[in-house]
Design a protein around this motif. Structure first.
Motif, PDB file in Angstrom:
ATOM      1  N   ILE A 109       0.836  -1.194   0.000  1.00  8.31           N
ATOM      2  CA  ILE A 109       0.000   0.000   0.000  1.00  8.31           C
ATOM      3  C   ILE A 109       0.870   1.243   0.000  1.00  8.31           C
ATOM      4  N   GLU A 110       0.531   2.193  -0.884  1.00 11.10           N
ATOM      5  CA  GLU A 110       1.123   3.529  -0.860  1.00 11.10           C
ATOM      6  C   GLU A 110       0.058   4.498  -0.383  1.00 11.10           C
ATOM      7  N   ILE A 111       0.401   5.342   0.586  1.00 18.00           N
ATOM      8  CA  ILE A 111      -0.524   6.350   1.094  1.00 18.00           C
ATOM      9  C   ILE A 111       0.180   7.706   1.157  1.00 18.00           C
ATOM     10  N   ASP A 112      -0.629   8.749   1.342  1.00 18.76           N
ATOM     11  CA  ASP A 112      -0.124  10.115   1.430  1.00 18.76           C
ATOM     12  C   ASP A 112      -0.509  10.728   2.768  1.00 18.76           C
ATOM     13  N   LEU A 113       0.351  11.616   3.258  1.00 15.76           N
ATOM     14  CA  LEU A 113       0.067  12.295   4.522  1.00 15.76           C
ATOM     15  C   LEU A 113       0.033  13.802   4.350  1.00 15.76           C
ATOM     16  N   GLN A 114      -0.986  14.407   4.950  1.00 16.78           N
ATOM     17  CA  GLN A 114      -1.099  15.848   5.097  1.00 16.78           C
ATOM     18  C   GLN A 114      -1.246  16.153   6.587  1.00 16.78           C
ATOM     19  N   LEU A 115      -1.069  17.415   6.956  1.00 15.67           N
ATOM     20  CA  LEU A 115      -1.099  17.820   8.358  1.00 15.67           C
ATOM     21  C   LEU A 115      -2.417  18.504   8.706  1.00 15.67           C
ATOM     22  N   SER A 116      -2.978  18.159   9.846  1.00 14.84           N
ATOM     23  CA  SER A 116      -4.193  18.817  10.325  1.00 14.84           C
ATOM     24  C   SER A 116      -3.851  20.095  11.087  1.00 14.84           C
ATOM     25  N   ALA A 117      -4.874  20.860  11.401  1.00 13.31           N
ATOM     26  CA  ALA A 117      -4.661  22.118  12.127  1.00 13.31           C
ATOM     27  C   ALA A 117      -4.081  21.883  13.515  1.00 13.31           C
ATOM     28  N   ASP A 118      -4.374  20.735  14.093  1.00  5.08           N
ATOM     29  CA  ASP A 118      -3.864  20.447  15.429  1.00  5.08           C
ATOM     30  C   ASP A 118      -2.664  19.501  15.398  1.00  5.08           C
ATOM     31  N   GLY A 119      -1.973  19.454  14.266  1.00  4.19           N
ATOM     32  CA  GLY A 119      -0.685  18.775  14.211  1.00  4.19           C
ATOM     33  C   GLY A 119      -0.737  17.270  14.116  1.00  4.19           C
ATOM     34  N   ARG A 120      -1.796  16.722  13.542  1.00  9.54           N
ATOM     35  CA  ARG A 120      -1.878  15.275  13.346  1.00  9.54           C
ATOM     36  C   ARG A 120      -1.601  14.924  11.891  1.00  9.54           C
ATOM     37  N   ALA A 121      -0.989  13.775  11.689  1.00  6.97           N
ATOM     38  CA  ALA A 121      -0.761  13.276  10.330  1.00  6.97           C
ATOM     39  C   ALA A 121      -2.037  12.610   9.845  1.00  6.97           C
ATOM     40  N   MET A 122      -2.584  13.107   8.732  1.00  2.94           N
ATOM     41  CA  MET A 122      -3.833  12.615   8.155  1.00  2.94           C
ATOM     42  C   MET A 122      -3.553  11.931   6.824  1.00  2.94           C
ATOM     43  N   VAL A 123      -4.259  10.838   6.549  1.00  4.34           N
ATOM     44  CA  VAL A 123      -4.052  10.090   5.310  1.00  4.34           C
ATOM     45  C   VAL A 123      -4.966  10.692   4.236  1.00  4.34           C
ATOM     46  N   PHE A 124      -4.364  11.563   3.420  1.00  5.16           N
ATOM     47  CA  PHE A 124      -5.111  12.332   2.422  1.00  5.16           C
ATOM     48  C   PHE A 124      -4.097  12.887   1.437  1.00  5.16           C
ATOM     49  N   HIS A 125      -4.435  12.882   0.162  1.00  7.18           N
ATOM     50  CA  HIS A 125      -3.470  13.296  -0.852  1.00  7.18           C
ATOM     51  C   HIS A 125      -3.417  14.788  -1.080  1.00  7.18           C
ATOM     52  N   ASP A 126      -4.546  15.420  -1.296  1.00 11.41           N
ATOM     53  CA  ASP A 126      -4.569  16.810  -1.748  1.00 11.41           C
ATOM     54  C   ASP A 126      -4.359  17.792  -0.596  1.00 11.41           C
ATOM     55  N   GLY A 145     -11.790  24.175   1.088  1.00 15.90           N
ATOM     56  CA  GLY A 145     -10.767  24.729   1.964  1.00 15.90           C
ATOM     57  C   GLY A 145      -9.605  23.779   2.156  1.00 15.90           C
ATOM     58  N   ALA A 146      -8.599  24.262   2.847  1.00 16.17           N
ATOM     59  CA  ALA A 146      -7.372  23.503   3.045  1.00 16.17           C
ATOM     60  C   ALA A 146      -7.511  22.475   4.166  1.00 16.17           C
ATOM     61  N   VAL A 147      -6.905  21.319   3.970  1.00 18.99           N
ATOM     62  CA  VAL A 147      -6.840  20.304   5.028  1.00 18.99           C
ATOM     63  C   VAL A 147      -6.234  20.906   6.286  1.00 18.99           C
ATOM     64  N   ARG A 148      -5.222  21.714   6.109  1.00 17.43           N
ATOM     65  CA  ARG A 148      -4.470  22.301   7.231  1.00 17.43           C
ATOM     66  C   ARG A 148      -5.339  23.200   8.111  1.00 17.43           C
ATOM     67  N   GLN A 149      -6.512  23.593   7.644  1.00 15.49           N
ATOM     68  CA  GLN A 149      -7.384  24.487   8.416  1.00 15.49           C
ATOM     69  C   GLN A 149      -8.368  23.731   9.304  1.00 15.49           C
ATOM     70  N   ARG A 150      -8.374  22.404   9.228  1.00 17.02           N
ATOM     71  CA  ARG A 150      -9.306  21.604  10.022  1.00 17.02           C
ATOM     72  C   ARG A 150      -8.542  20.730  11.014  1.00 17.02           C
ATOM     73  N   THR A 151      -9.148  20.485  12.170  1.00 13.79           N
ATOM     74  CA  THR A 151      -8.537  19.587  13.146  1.00 13.79           C
ATOM     75  C   THR A 151      -8.705  18.141  12.703  1.00 13.79           C
ATOM     76  N   ALA A 152      -7.988  17.253  13.354  1.00 13.21           N
ATOM     77  CA  ALA A 152      -8.091  15.836  13.025  1.00 13.21           C
ATOM     78  C   ALA A 152      -9.503  15.322  13.250  1.00 13.21           C
ATOM     79  N   ASP A 153     -10.141  15.742  14.342  1.00 11.80           N
ATOM     80  CA  ASP A 153     -11.509  15.307  14.606  1.00 11.80           C
ATOM     81  C   ASP A 153     -12.461  15.817  13.529  1.00 11.80           C
ATOM     82  N   GLN A 154     -12.286  17.064  13.123  1.00 10.66           N
ATOM     83  CA  GLN A 154     -13.137  17.615  12.067  1.00 10.66           C
ATOM     84  C   GLN A 154     -12.932  16.869  10.751  1.00 10.66           C
ATOM     85  N   LEU A 155     -11.697  16.595  10.411  1.00 17.13           N
ATOM     86  CA  LEU A 155     -11.402  15.867   9.176  1.00 17.13           C
ATOM     87  C   LEU A 155     -11.983  14.461   9.218  1.00 17.13           C
TER      88      LEU A 155
END
Length: 255
Positions: A43-60, A71-81
Motif C-alpha cells: 500500500i502507498e498512502i499520502d500524509l497531510q497535516l491537520s490544524a492540530d498537528g496530526r498526520a492525516m491520510v489524504f493526498h490533496d 478549503g485547506a486540510v491544514r485548516q481543520r482539526t483531526a476530529d473535524q477531518l
C-alpha cells in the motif's frame, strides 16, 4: 544505510491503496486499504497535516476534489477531518495512526509525506514530527518518501532506523507551476540522494530513461515508479523499475 525491506520489491504497491469509488473505496480510505490487504498488495498512502498537528491520510492540500467540503486540510482539526466524508464512500478521513493499526505489519506500507510549503523548500518539520510520533515502534515493513528532500532528511533524523527514499520526477514547468525553475532544474538531477541517506527513489514512470536514474540504479539504489495504469505501461516500466505503484487495474504478482 538503512535497507529497504524486500517486500517493497516483490509485492506491487496499490497507489493510494486499492481505490475504486464504483465499489465504495475512495483513494486513501480505510476501505481501499483493507481491500489492498485482502488482495495481498502493498500500500502507498499520502500524509497531510491537520490544524492540530496530526498526520492525516489524504493526498490533496485542498478538500474539494475528494470530499464535499472546501478549503485547506491544514485548516481543520483531526476530529473535524474525521467527520468529513470521502466522496464515493461512507467514511471520513483517517489518521495515520488509525491506518497503522489497520495494516499492523501485514503488508508493506509506503508512506509519502506531502510537501508543506509549496516550493519543495526547507519550511518543514511539523508533519515529519507527527509522522514519526505515530510510527515509532511500528513493527511491519514501512518506508517513508517525499518529493521534498528536506522532509526526507528530517525523517532520517527522527526515525533513522526506517528506510527512506525520494519521490523523483522530470519536473516539467506545467506540473510544478509554484516551484521556481532553478529549484526544478536542481531536483531533476536528484542531487540529495546520498545526503539524506536514501536507499530508493520512486520515479515518474514516463521519465525512467533519465541518465541519473540509470546512474543511481547502477550505484545500488532501488528504483520504484509511479503511477502505472495498465499492464502495458507496467511491462515498459519494469524494464527499469524494480516495482510499480499502480491503480485502475490489478497488477500481477511477479512469478
Amino acid at each position: 544505510m538503512t535497507k529497504l525491506d524486500p517486500a517493497f520489491l516483490t509485492v506491487p504497491l496499490a497507489h493510494r491503496a486499492l481505490h475504486d469509488v464504483a465499489d465504495g473505496r475512495p483513494e486513501n480510505s480505510r476501505a481501499a486499504i483493507r481491500a489492498a490487504m485482502a488482495a495481498g498488495y502493498g500500500i502507498e498512502i499520502d500524509l497531510q497535516l491537520s490544524a492540530d498537528g496530526r498526520a492525516m491520510v489524504f493526498h490533496d492540500y485542498q478538500l474539494e476534489r475528494l470530499t464535499g467540503e472546501s478549503g485547506a486540510v491544514r485548516q481543520r482539526t483531526a476530529d473535524q477531518l474525521g467527520e468529513i466524508g470521502l466522496t464515493g464512500g461512507d467514511e471520513g478521513i483517517p489518521t495515520f495512526a488509525e491506518v497503522l493499526e489497520i495494516v499492523d505489519g501485514q503488508v508493506p506500507l509506503l508512506v509519502e509525506l506531502k510537501d508543506q510549503d509549496g516550493i519543495l523548500g526547507p519550511n518543514i518539520g511539523a508533519l515529519e514530527q507527527a509522522t514519526a510520533e505515530d510510527a515509532a515502534g511500528y513493527g511491519g515493513p514501512i518506508a517513508f518518501m517525499s518529493f521534498n528532500p528536506h522532509s526526507v532528511a528530517e525523517m532520517a533524523r527522527l526515525l533513522p532506523q526506517v528506510p527512506r527514499g525520494i519521490v523523483t520526477d522530470g519536473y516539467g514547468a506545467e506540473d510544478w507551476p509554484l516551484v521556481p525553475a532553478a529549484r526544478r532544474d536542481a531536483l531533476r538531477e536528484i542531487p540529495d540522494y546520498d545526503r539524506v541517506g536514501a536507499c530508493f527513489i520512486s520515479h515518474q514512470a514516463s521519465d525512467l530513461g533519465r541518465a541519473r536514474v540509470t546512474e543511481l540504479k547502477a550505484g545500488g539504489a532501488h528504483v520504484l515508479c509511479w503511477t502505472i495504469r495498465s499492464p502495458e505501461a507496467e511491462a515498459e516500466a519494469r524494464k527499469v523499475a524494480e516495482n510499480v505503484t499502480f491503480e485502475q487495474y490489478l497488477a500481477p504478482f511477479p512469478a
